[in-house]
Design a protein around this motif. Structure first.
Motif, PDB file in Angstrom:
ATOM      1  N   PRO A 138       0.824  -1.208   0.000  1.00 36.01           N
ATOM      2  CA  PRO A 138       0.000   0.000   0.000  1.00 36.01           C
ATOM      3  C   PRO A 138       0.862   1.262   0.000  1.00 36.01           C
ATOM      4  O   PRO A 138       1.797   1.390   0.797  1.00 36.01           O
ATOM      5  CB  PRO A 138      -0.821  -0.121   1.285  1.00 36.01           C
ATOM      6  N   GLY A 139       0.561   2.165  -0.902  1.00 33.08           N
ATOM      7  CA  GLY A 139       1.244   3.453  -0.958  1.00 33.08           C
ATOM      8  C   GLY A 139       2.584   3.449  -1.653  1.00 33.08           C
ATOM      9  O   GLY A 139       3.175   4.517  -1.849  1.00 33.08           O
ATOM     10  N   LEU A 140       3.085   2.277  -2.041  1.00 34.48           N
ATOM     11  CA  LEU A 140       4.426   2.224  -2.635  1.00 34.48           C
ATOM     12  C   LEU A 140       4.476   2.966  -3.968  1.00 34.48           C
ATOM     13  O   LEU A 140       5.410   3.739  -4.221  1.00 34.48           O
ATOM     14  CB  LEU A 140       4.858   0.777  -2.824  1.00 34.48           C
ATOM     15  N   ALA A 141       3.494   2.751  -4.813  1.00 33.03           N
ATOM     16  CA  ALA A 141       3.487   3.436  -6.108  1.00 33.03           C
ATOM     17  C   ALA A 141       3.466   4.945  -5.929  1.00 33.03           C
ATOM     18  O   ALA A 141       4.134   5.678  -6.676  1.00 33.03           O
ATOM     19  CB  ALA A 141       2.296   2.972  -6.941  1.00 33.03           C
ATOM     20  N   ASP A 142       2.727   5.420  -4.943  1.00 31.00           N
ATOM     21  CA  ASP A 142       2.684   6.860  -4.686  1.00 31.00           C
ATOM     22  C   ASP A 142       4.056   7.384  -4.276  1.00 31.00           C
ATOM     23  O   ASP A 142       4.465   8.479  -4.701  1.00 31.00           O
ATOM     24  CB  ASP A 142       1.662   7.178  -3.590  1.00 31.00           C
ATOM     25  N   ARG A 143       4.792   6.611  -3.468  1.00 32.14           N
ATOM     26  CA  ARG A 143       6.112   7.061  -3.038  1.00 32.14           C
ATOM     27  C   ARG A 143       7.096   7.097  -4.204  1.00 32.14           C
ATOM     28  O   ARG A 143       7.921   8.014  -4.309  1.00 32.14           O
ATOM     29  CB  ARG A 143       6.628   6.164  -1.908  1.00 32.14           C
ATOM     30  N   VAL A 144       7.003   6.109  -5.077  1.00 32.11           N
ATOM     31  CA  VAL A 144       7.874   6.128  -6.260  1.00 32.11           C
ATOM     32  C   VAL A 144       7.520   7.319  -7.150  1.00 32.11           C
ATOM     33  O   VAL A 144       8.404   8.021  -7.655  1.00 32.11           O
ATOM     34  CB  VAL A 144       7.740   4.813  -7.048  1.00 32.11           C
ATOM     35  N   ARG A 145       6.245   7.559  -7.316  1.00 36.78           N
ATOM     36  CA  ARG A 145       5.809   8.670  -8.161  1.00 36.78           C
ATOM     37  C   ARG A 145       6.263  10.008  -7.576  1.00 36.78           C
ATOM     38  O   ARG A 145       6.693  10.904  -8.309  1.00 36.78           O
ATOM     39  CB  ARG A 145       4.287   8.632  -8.310  1.00 36.78           C
ATOM     40  N   GLU A 146       6.177  10.151  -6.271  1.00 30.97           N
ATOM     41  CA  GLU A 146       6.634  11.397  -5.633  1.00 30.97           C
ATOM     42  C   GLU A 146       8.125  11.598  -5.847  1.00 30.97           C
ATOM     43  O   GLU A 146       8.581  12.720  -6.116  1.00 30.97           O
ATOM     44  CB  GLU A 146       6.318  11.353  -4.136  1.00 30.97           C
ATOM     45  N   ALA A 147       8.894  10.527  -5.757  1.00 34.28           N
ATOM     46  CA  ALA A 147      10.348  10.633  -5.931  1.00 34.28           C
ATOM     47  C   ALA A 147      10.701  11.023  -7.356  1.00 34.28           C
ATOM     48  O   ALA A 147      11.548  11.900  -7.582  1.00 34.28           O
ATOM     49  CB  ALA A 147      11.019   9.318  -5.558  1.00 34.28           C
ATOM     50  N   THR A 148      10.054  10.389  -8.324  1.00 32.79           N
ATOM     51  CA  THR A 148      10.379  10.715  -9.711  1.00 32.79           C
ATOM     52  C   THR A 148       9.871  12.105 -10.088  1.00 32.79           C
ATOM     53  O   THR A 148      10.516  12.812 -10.868  1.00 32.79           O
ATOM     54  CB  THR A 148       9.803   9.656 -10.663  1.00 32.79           C
ATOM     55  N   ALA A 149       8.739  12.506  -9.527  1.00 36.68           N
ATOM     56  CA  ALA A 149       8.234  13.858  -9.797  1.00 36.68           C
ATOM     57  C   ALA A 149       9.172  14.921  -9.249  1.00 36.68           C
ATOM     58  O   ALA A 149       9.254  16.035  -9.788  1.00 36.68           O
ATOM     59  CB  ALA A 149       6.834  14.024  -9.199  1.00 36.68           C
ATOM     60  N   ALA A 150       9.909  14.572  -8.192  1.00 32.55           N
ATOM     61  CA  ALA A 150      10.864  15.512  -7.601  1.00 32.55           C
ATOM     62  C   ALA A 150      12.205  15.516  -8.330  1.00 32.55           C
ATOM     63  O   ALA A 150      13.120  16.248  -7.940  1.00 32.55           O
ATOM     64  CB  ALA A 150      11.081  15.180  -6.132  1.00 32.55           C
ATOM     65  N   GLY A 151      12.325  14.679  -9.368  1.00 35.67           N
ATOM     66  CA  GLY A 151      13.535  14.696 -10.180  1.00 35.67           C
ATOM     67  C   GLY A 151      14.456  13.511 -10.004  1.00 35.67           C
ATOM     68  O   GLY A 151      15.489  13.420 -10.674  1.00 35.67           O
ATOM     69  N   THR A 152      14.116  12.582  -9.117  1.00 35.41           N
ATOM     70  CA  THR A 152      14.952  11.391  -8.947  1.00 35.41           C
ATOM     71  C   THR A 152      14.670  10.407 -10.072  1.00 35.41           C
ATOM     72  O   THR A 152      13.514  10.044 -10.292  1.00 35.41           O
ATOM     73  CB  THR A 152      14.660  10.703  -7.606  1.00 35.41           C
ATOM     74  N   PRO A 153      15.680   9.973 -10.818  1.00 33.21           N
ATOM     75  CA  PRO A 153      15.436   8.995 -11.884  1.00 33.21           C
ATOM     76  C   PRO A 153      14.823   7.712 -11.338  1.00 33.21           C
ATOM     77  O   PRO A 153      15.102   7.314 -10.203  1.00 33.21           O
ATOM     78  CB  PRO A 153      16.832   8.738 -12.466  1.00 33.21           C
ATOM     79  N   PHE A 154      14.004   7.079 -12.139  1.00 33.06           N
ATOM     80  CA  PHE A 154      13.349   5.833 -11.730  1.00 33.06           C
ATOM     81  C   PHE A 154      14.363   4.812 -11.242  1.00 33.06           C
ATOM     82  O   PHE A 154      14.141   4.130 -10.234  1.00 33.06           O
ATOM     83  CB  PHE A 154      12.550   5.286 -12.916  1.00 33.06           C
ATOM     84  N   ALA A 155      15.494   4.709 -11.939  1.00 31.16           N
ATOM     85  CA  ALA A 155      16.511   3.715 -11.582  1.00 31.16           C
ATOM     86  C   ALA A 155      17.149   3.988 -10.233  1.00 31.16           C
ATOM     87  O   ALA A 155      17.754   3.087  -9.643  1.00 31.16           O
ATOM     88  CB  ALA A 155      17.594   3.656 -12.658  1.00 31.16           C
ATOM     89  N   ALA A 156      17.017   5.209  -9.739  1.00 26.88           N
ATOM     90  CA  ALA A 156      17.533   5.545  -8.411  1.00 26.88           C
ATOM     91  C   ALA A 156      16.422   5.572  -7.363  1.00 26.88           C
ATOM     92  O   ALA A 156      16.669   5.339  -6.178  1.00 26.88           O
ATOM     93  CB  ALA A 156      18.244   6.890  -8.445  1.00 26.88           C
TER      94      ALA A 156
END
Length: 292
Positions: A113-131
């Motif tokens: 639960p909530g994992l996809a949202d956390r990944v999306r927040e990280a990538t929206a902030a500029g962190t590459p998906f691979a990181a």
């Protein structure tokens, strides 16, 4: 919406990209995920496609500690002479990334639960998906996307004025994860049996481009996810270099094994050419030729 035929020669090299046929076992057998691109999209607007997109520079830069296996293994499974390991790794990462960006699926991971949202927040902030994934304690599960085929757009593309070198992968839909299509890029995401997708295309209910038509044609001959994966792992990815020509006022796209193609060996069961007529691409023999 009928697909317009392009006759313009494209002189630039094909763009490396990845696409994923995400599969699952439904109540009546094999199903595959399709997304309908926005009508104003610069590539295949309004057409139902598999999730995918261009290789990004950051996709090549995943740290070894973030991977489930060495980049050399990705290279081995693609089986392409002249390809380097960082690019092979990048194509696998692009397949994972694009599936997440377009459908919110984290391939190769159990539902949290909530994992996809956390990944999306990280990538929206500029962190590459691979990181972003390793920062959340997740590995990049490259082994869960299995190479299926490689499509290289000809110099005169038939359905767009761009060229792509696209690696098609197959993957299993993660249990418990919900598909949420990216509203910026698509208008819907649907699960369809491959035969149903082809039948809906034939009935004019959805649009498909030739790579999707021919890929669904191959999936329609398989019973379930296990058979899809077994097929993918049993042989090297097929190289599909379509060769178009015009005949009697119609655009024809032929594939390996066709009498007009430069490669005489077939790479799949079913038709070896599609003809653009009736405002769509269809094989000689009609829908029956696609369904087998």
């Amino acid at each position: 919406m009928a697909i317009a035929i392009n006759s313009e020669e494209v002189l630039t090299p094909p763009v490396a990209s990845a696409t994923v046929m995400v599969t699952r076992d439904g109540p009546d057998g094999l199903e595959v995920l399709l997304v309908r691109r926005h009508g104003n999209s610069g590539v295949l607007g309004g057409v139902h496609v598999f999730p995918g997109g261009k290789l990004d520079a950051a996709d090549r830069l995943a740290e070894p500690a973030a991977l489930d296996r060495p980049a050399a293994d990705c290279l081995h499974h693609l089986g392409e002479p002249g390809l380097d390991a960082p690019t092979a790794l990048g194509l696998h990462v692009a397949a994972l990334r694009e599936t997440f960006e377009e459908c919110a699926l984290l391939l190769g991971h159990t539902h949290q639960p909530g994992l996809a949202d956390r990944v999306r927040e990280a990538t929206a902030a500029g962190t590459p998906f691979a990181a972003a994934l390793p920062a959340l304690g997740l590995v990049l599960n490259t082994a869960c996307v299995v190479p299926w085929s490689r499509w290289v757009t000809p110099r005169v593309p038939s359905v767009t004025n761009k060229r792509f070198d696209t690696r098609f992968f197959v993957a299993v839909a993660p249990a418990g994860q919900e598909v949420v299509h990216c509203e910026r890029e698509a208008t819907e995401a649907v699960w369809l049996a491959p035969r149903t997708g082809l039948q809906r295309y034939w009935a004019g209910e959805i649009d498909l481009a030739p790579p999707q038509i021919m890929s669904l044609c191959q999936l329609a001959r398989l019973a379930d996810v296990a058979q899809v994966l077994a097929t993918a792992r049993s042989r090297p990815p097929a190289l599909i270099a379509p060769e178009p020509f015009d005949e009697q006022g119609h655009r024809v796209i032929c594939y390996p094994g066709d009498p007009r193609h430069s490669i005489p060996q077939r790479v799949w069961d079913g038709p070896t050419r599609l003809v653009h007529r009736n405002q769509r691409f269809e094989p000689d023999g009609g829908i029956e030729a696609l369904l087998g």
